[in-house]
Design a protein around this motif. Structure first.
Motif, mmCIF file in Angstrom:
data_model
loop_
_atom_site.group_PDB
_atom_site.id
_atom_site.type_symbol
_atom_site.label_atom_id
_atom_site.label_comp_id
_atom_site.label_asym_id
_atom_site.label_seq_id
_atom_site.Cartn_x
_atom_site.Cartn_y
_atom_site.Cartn_z
ATOM 1 N N GLY A 1 0.772 -1.231 0.000
ATOM 2 C CA GLY A 1 0.000 0.000 0.000
ATOM 3 C C GLY A 1 0.802 1.280 0.000
ATOM 4 O O GLY A 1 0.230 2.363 0.123
ATOM 5 N N ARG A 2 2.116 1.211 -0.123
ATOM 6 C CA ARG A 2 2.946 2.421 -0.087
ATOM 7 C C ARG A 2 3.767 2.584 -1.358
ATOM 8 O O ARG A 2 4.762 3.316 -1.352
ATOM 9 C CB ARG A 2 3.887 2.380 1.118
ATOM 10 C CG ARG A 2 3.209 2.415 2.463
ATOM 11 C CD ARG A 2 2.474 3.719 2.690
ATOM 12 N NE ARG A 2 1.973 3.850 4.065
ATOM 13 C CZ ARG A 2 0.988 4.654 4.404
ATOM 14 N NH1 ARG A 2 0.387 5.390 3.487
ATOM 15 N NH2 ARG A 2 0.597 4.736 5.662
ATOM 16 N N ALA A 3 3.365 1.929 -2.434
ATOM 17 C CA ALA A 3 4.146 2.026 -3.668
ATOM 18 C C ALA A 3 4.215 3.458 -4.165
ATOM 19 O O ALA A 3 5.275 3.925 -4.614
ATOM 20 C CB ALA A 3 3.539 1.121 -4.741
ATOM 21 N N GLY A 4 3.120 4.179 -4.084
ATOM 22 C CA GLY A 4 3.116 5.566 -4.537
ATOM 23 C C GLY A 4 4.030 6.436 -3.701
ATOM 24 O O GLY A 4 4.795 7.258 -4.228
ATOM 25 N N GLU A 5 3.958 6.262 -2.370
ATOM 26 C CA GLU A 5 4.826 7.052 -1.487
ATOM 27 C C GLU A 5 6.291 6.706 -1.701
ATOM 28 O O GLU A 5 7.158 7.580 -1.658
ATOM 29 C CB GLU A 5 4.438 6.820 -0.023
ATOM 30 C CG GLU A 5 3.117 7.445 0.376
ATOM 31 C CD GLU A 5 1.950 6.491 0.181
ATOM 32 O OE1 GLU A 5 2.103 5.528 -0.604
ATOM 33 O OE2 GLU A 5 0.880 6.722 0.797
ATOM 34 N N LEU A 6 6.589 5.398 -1.939
ATOM 35 C CA LEU A 6 7.978 5.010 -2.183
ATOM 36 C C LEU A 6 8.498 5.628 -3.475
ATOM 37 O O LEU A 6 9.644 6.116 -3.529
ATOM 38 C CB LEU A 6 8.087 3.482 -2.232
ATOM 39 C CG LEU A 6 9.500 2.924 -2.470
ATOM 40 C CD1 LEU A 6 10.445 3.380 -1.366
ATOM 41 C CD2 LEU A 6 9.463 1.399 -2.552
ATOM 42 N N ARG A 7 7.672 5.642 -4.513
ATOM 43 C CA ARG A 7 8.096 6.278 -5.768
ATOM 44 C C ARG A 7 8.372 7.766 -5.551
ATOM 45 O O ARG A 7 9.346 8.311 -6.064
ATOM 46 C CB ARG A 7 7.019 6.078 -6.848
ATOM 47 C CG ARG A 7 7.003 4.698 -7.476
ATOM 48 C CD ARG A 7 6.152 4.681 -8.734
ATOM 49 N NE ARG A 7 4.761 5.028 -8.477
ATOM 50 C CZ ARG A 7 3.828 4.143 -8.151
ATOM 51 N NH1 ARG A 7 4.147 2.854 -8.056
ATOM 52 N NH2 ARG A 7 2.585 4.517 -7.938
ATOM 53 N N SER A 8 7.473 8.425 -4.796
ATOM 54 C CA SER A 8 7.673 9.849 -4.530
ATOM 55 C C SER A 8 8.965 10.085 -3.758
ATOM 56 O O SER A 8 9.722 11.025 -4.039
ATOM 57 C CB SER A 8 6.491 10.406 -3.732
ATOM 58 O OG SER A 8 5.296 10.314 -4.464
ATOM 59 N N LEU A 9 9.230 9.234 -2.772
ATOM 60 C CA LEU A 9 10.428 9.375 -1.964
ATOM 61 C C LEU A 9 11.684 9.150 -2.805
ATOM 62 O O LEU A 9 12.673 9.899 -2.699
ATOM 63 C CB LEU A 9 10.365 8.393 -0.790
ATOM 64 C CG LEU A 9 11.293 8.627 0.400
ATOM 65 C CD1 LEU A 9 11.188 10.048 0.906
ATOM 66 C CD2 LEU A 9 10.964 7.631 1.508
ATOM 67 N N LEU A 10 11.655 8.130 -3.651
ATOM 68 C CA LEU A 10 12.801 7.873 -4.535
ATOM 69 C C LEU A 10 13.026 9.042 -5.478
ATOM 70 O O LEU A 10 14.174 9.438 -5.735
ATOM 71 C CB LEU A 10 12.568 6.580 -5.332
ATOM 72 C CG LEU A 10 12.770 5.275 -4.559
ATOM 73 C CD1 LEU A 10 12.209 4.099 -5.345
ATOM 74 C CD2 LEU A 10 14.246 5.054 -4.251
ATOM 75 N N ASP A 11 11.934 9.605 -5.980
ATOM 76 C CA ASP A 11 12.065 10.742 -6.894
ATOM 77 C C ASP A 11 12.690 11.938 -6.188
ATOM 78 O O ASP A 11 13.557 12.625 -6.742
ATOM 79 C CB ASP A 11 10.689 11.106 -7.447
ATOM 80 C CG ASP A 11 10.756 12.279 -8.419
ATOM 81 O OD1 ASP A 11 11.444 12.167 -9.433
ATOM 82 O OD2 ASP A 11 10.127 13.317 -8.119
ATOM 83 N N LEU A 12 12.274 12.179 -4.955
ATOM 84 C CA LEU A 12 12.844 13.302 -4.202
ATOM 85 C C LEU A 12 14.328 13.097 -3.923
ATOM 86 O O LEU A 12 15.140 14.029 -4.026
ATOM 87 C CB LEU A 12 12.092 13.470 -2.874
ATOM 88 C CG LEU A 12 10.649 13.979 -2.959
ATOM 89 C CD1 LEU A 12 9.970 13.862 -1.605
ATOM 90 C CD2 LEU A 12 10.613 15.419 -3.443
ATOM 91 N N VAL A 13 14.695 11.859 -3.569
ATOM 92 C CA VAL A 13 16.087 11.583 -3.204
ATOM 93 C C VAL A 13 16.989 11.559 -4.429
ATOM 94 O O VAL A 13 18.048 12.189 -4.456
ATOM 95 C CB VAL A 13 16.169 10.254 -2.433
ATOM 96 C CG1 VAL A 13 17.625 9.833 -2.245
ATOM 97 C CG2 VAL A 13 15.482 10.382 -1.080
ATOM 98 N N LEU A 14 16.570 10.828 -5.457
ATOM 99 C CA LEU A 14 17.435 10.672 -6.622
ATOM 100 C C LEU A 14 17.484 11.937 -7.465
ATOM 101 O O LEU A 14 18.488 12.226 -8.101
ATOM 102 C CB LEU A 14 16.956 9.486 -7.471
ATOM 103 C CG LEU A 14 17.045 8.127 -6.762
ATOM 104 C CD1 LEU A 14 16.463 7.026 -7.647
ATOM 105 C CD2 LEU A 14 18.478 7.796 -6.384
ATOM 106 N N GLY A 15 16.409 12.695 -7.458
ATOM 107 C CA GLY A 15 16.408 13.944 -8.197
ATOM 108 C C GLY A 15 17.191 15.036 -7.506
ATOM 109 O O GLY A 15 17.575 16.035 -8.119
ATOM 110 N N ALA A 16 17.449 14.847 -6.202
ATOM 111 C CA ALA A 16 18.243 15.785 -5.398
ATOM 112 C C ALA A 16 17.680 17.203 -5.437
ATOM 113 O O ALA A 16 18.395 18.167 -5.230
ATOM 114 C CB ALA A 16 19.712 15.783 -5.845
#
Length: 782
Positions: A88-103
């Motif tokens: 149930g957290r796939a969307g939040e994980l994608r958002s978090l990865l985008d924030l981290v990897l996009g810097a």
């Protein structure tokens, strides 16, 4: 023996702590501490910091203790590895990865209430990033750290910085330079005072991104907050099924998840009970969440083994003033408006800021004001901790007093009003006098919760409070439950004192109105004559006005509209002498407008309606105000269609603003019956669908609503006869069949006009089902 082992033993002895006590205070195992003191284990930097904090070392002692521990930089902490799929957290994980990897945001806070899965999401992030070769991942568990002064050194150690005399930010900057590193720091909520020091690091280190989990935001510049709430409905059910070992979700599983706000921790705790009971049994018992949301896995931290522990751990993070406000909020039901809370507590905003930030309290919109609510999973604890009876008394008295003062509360306050009435009935029944009972009744009329109000007042009045029984009967009568209305009146009269003229007047009046609705005018007049005598003995103009109002209703029912009009004028005069409020005056003026139209006096109808609308709107009775507007529109539609259309538009808006349930749907249906006539006259094809929908509701009642349908059908026939005389004749025949009382001049004129066009021999009657089908057909053809 190593220098560190020697210092550890010396400081522990000086502090008067056993190995077991120091291990518990520092969060490490007994065996690890024993091995460290014997020099059998190399100390980890993070463990050294925790032991130093537990020993309360400062100054040179702290410097020497840290320096003796390890001369070389510690290895990178391994990233946690996911042991089962994140649900149930796939969307939040994608958002978090985008924030981290996009810097784009290099300090990210994952926030949310206790049990929302912040640490679990952070662990999944670290596991995913751990497989990359273009960056390093470091993790830091701060769950056992409470000393803000340790945070800088702990962060530096976690990032692999060696011992140095430099301040932690300088150590980190010198060590990392421009290396691409992600630091995941878990459980920062008890250390937010160290947030400014943490926020400096990404500014000093261009390749560093810091991700923290915290129940509250850090509130530093450049912070990006990712807020977690409960899981989506299907994901919550999937998590429950996995933890309970079940195959498919049913209604009980969804109910369980909803009752725990879809929070992952609470769902997992609830799932543990399936070994002892079915989901259906558990769903019923989860009204008591604190009792059942316990017994989590033994390998979890204590705060994750029960809901109570999780919430209490959160409360430990806020000020004592905020904790008191939290407990006080437990005395409300369904939340509280800001102005009510300010009246009771003074200036609670600083406390509310803490509670909202840490997700113990939610801010929700409530019209044009602010409303504060407790999530269901924590409301029970707040109510349990509110052990001051005077607080509940203050809250109940506040709502009753504000209702008496005419405060227009909306449906969101129903739970607080209900609790206030129940408290007063049990603790201070003298508060529930006639004025209070009237105020509560007006609240339920205005909000459309007639059935709920009737039931509440009946239960609260069962101990012998006549005003509540009277008002319960009146609400029951409004929703068409004549048996309940008559029973309430009889119960009130049975317990009323002989000299209680107000109760006797109200009870006899209510019996009279029940007789009217049952089509028993002789019995109605007998009851009302006794009521009028009691009202005169009371010497109360307000009571006299209400009885005259009821007399008018009976006169209208038996076909004597002129008498009814005169009685209403006398009632209005009595109410004005008594200083009646806007609702009482507005309702009487509306009834005068209604009767004036029946008598064919359209000018008087428009004038009385114009006076009634603002008074009814001010009193919160938007549905009756809409009825008055439609009455004015009906009076004007022949000679001034533009103004009639304006009145109709305002009526539509008022109906749209009214919460309608099955208690006042019949009132709205009556409004719609008349509105459909105005629409028909204005050439609006939607008139027939509106008529069909209103007829379905009105014919479901056995009271005067059938007369309202007959009136509407007659008026429609008046406008239809020229272009479709056959259909007009059917409507007129159905109206004649439905009509119980004598025809009024206004409706009589419409009937005579229609008959003059197509002839009386063509009139035919239809039963209810055939009538509905016929009007449905007209709606389809239009």
């Amino acid at each position: 023996m190593s220098a560190f082992a020697e210092l550890l033993r010396r400081h522990r002895a000086a502090a008067g702590l056993s190995q077991v006590e120091l291990a518990r205070l520092s969060g490490i195992s007994d065996r690890a501490l024993r091995d460290l003191e014997q020099g059998k284990r190399v100390p980890r930097a993070q463990s050294v910091r925790l032991m130093a904090a537990a020993l309360k070392l400062t100054g040179d002692d702290l410097t020497a203790f840290l320096a003796s521990a390890r001369p070389s930089a510690p290895p990178a902490a391994p990233a946690p590895v996911s042991t089962d799929g994140l649900i149930g957290r796939a969307g939040e994980l994608r958002s978090l990865l985008d924030l981290v990897l996009g810097a784009r945001h290099r300090i990210v806070s994952v926030t949310g209430p206790a049990g929302a899965g912040k640490s679990r999401l952070a662990a999944e992030l670290a596991a995913v990033l751990g497989g990359r070769t273009d960056l390093e991942v470091r993790t830091l568990d701060l769950s056992a750290v409470t000393d803000v002064a340790l945070v800088g050194d702990l962060v530096a150690d976690a990032l692999g910085c060696g011992p140095s005399r430099l301040a932690p930010p300088d150590r980190v900057a010198a060590h990392l330079r421009d290396r691409r590193v992600v630091l995941v720091a878990d459980r920062f909520e008890q250390l937010v005072d160290a947030a400014p020091d943490l926020a400096v690091l990404p500014r000093r280190c261009p390749g560093l991104t810091v991700v923290v989990t915290s129940q509250r935001p850090l509130r530093v510049r450049d912070e990006r907050v990712l807020a977690l709430a409960g899981l989506p409905r299907e994901a919550a059910a999937a998590l429950f099924l996995r933890r309970a070992g079940l195959e498919a979700a049913d209604d009980a599983v969804h109910t369980i998840c909803q009752k725990v706000d879809h929070l992952p921790l609470a769902i997992e705790l609830a799932a543990g009970w399936v070994r002892l009971m079915s989901p259906a049994d558990l769903a019923v018992r989860l009204e008591n969440r604190l009792r059942y949301l316990t017994d989590g896995p033994r390998d979890l931290p204590a705060r994750h083994r029960s809901l109570r522990a999780a919430v209490e751990a959160t409360l430990d993070l806020v000020s004592s003033e905020a904790r008191e406000t939290f407990r006080f909020l437990g005395g409300f039901h369904g939340g509280v408006r800001l102005d009510d809370l300010e009246t009771l507590l003074g200036q609670p905003l600083p406390d509310l800021t803490e509670l909202v930030d840490i997700n113990l309290v939610r801010l929700v919109p409530d019209g044009d004001t602010s409303r504060y609510t407790l999530p269901d999973t924590v409301a029970e604890l707040a109510a349990e901790q509110l052990d001051a009876p005077d607080a509940r008394a203050r809250i109940a008295a506040h709502y009753l007093d504000r209702l008496r003062a005419g405060t227009a509360y909306g449906p969101s306050e129903a739970a607080n009003v209900r609790a206030a009435v129940r408290w007063a009935a049990a603790e201070e029944p003298e508060r529930l006098d006639a004025a209070a009972a009237m105020a509560v009744t007006q609240f339920y009329e205005a909000t459309g919760r007639l059935g709920e109000g009737a039931e509440l007042l009946s239960q609260a009045g069962a101990g012998g409070i006549p005003p509540l029984l009277i008002r319960s009967g009146q609400l029951a009568a409004l929703r068409g439950d004549l048996d309940a209305a008559g029973d309430s009146a009889e119960r009130a009269l049975a317990v009323a004192a002989e000299d209680d003229h107000g109760t006797r007047t109200a009870g006899l009046s209510l019996l009279g109105m029940v007789a009217v609705e049952r089509g028993e005018p002789v019995a109605a007049m007998a009851h009302l004559r006794r009521a009028l005598a009691a009202a005169r003995r009371s010497g109360d103009d307000a009571t006299l006005g209400r009885v005259l109002n009821n007399f008018s209703s009976v006169s209208a029912e038996i076909g004597r509209p002129q008498d009814a009009f005169r009685q209403l004028e006398a009632a209005l005069a009595a109410k004005r002498r008594a200083g009646a409020g806007p609702f009482e005056l507005g309702r009487t003026l509306f009834n005068l407008a209604f009767l004036a139209l029946d008598l064919g006096d359209t000018t008087a109808a428009v004038g009385h309606a114009a006076q009634a609308v603002p008074l009814l709107t001010e009193g919160g009775h938007t549905l009756l105000a809409a009825f008055a507007e439609v009455t004015a529109a009906l009076a004007l539609v022949e000679n001034d269609p533009a103004t009639a259309a304006a009145h109709l538009g305002h009526a539509d808006r008022l109906v749209a603003d009214t919460v309608v349930d099955n208690g006042n749907d019949r009132v709205e249906a009556t409004v719609r019956l008349r509105a459909s006539v105005v629409r028909h006259s204005l050439g609006d094809g939607a008139a027939w669908r509106e008529l069909a929908d209103a007829i379905r509701i009105s014919l479901g009642h056995t009271t005067r609503d059938r007369d309202s349908v007959a009136e509407a059908l007659t008026l429609h026939a008046r406008h239809l006869c020229a272009r479709d005389p056959a259909s007009a004749s059917v409507l007129l025949g159905a109206a004649d069949r439905l009509r119980r009382k004598k025809i009024t001049p206004f409706v009589g004129a419409a009937r005579e006009h229609a008959l003059a066009v197509f002839g009386s021999e063509q009139v035919t009657a239809l039963d209810d089902a055939a009538l509905i089908a016929f009007v449905d057909d007209l709606a389809t053809r239009s």
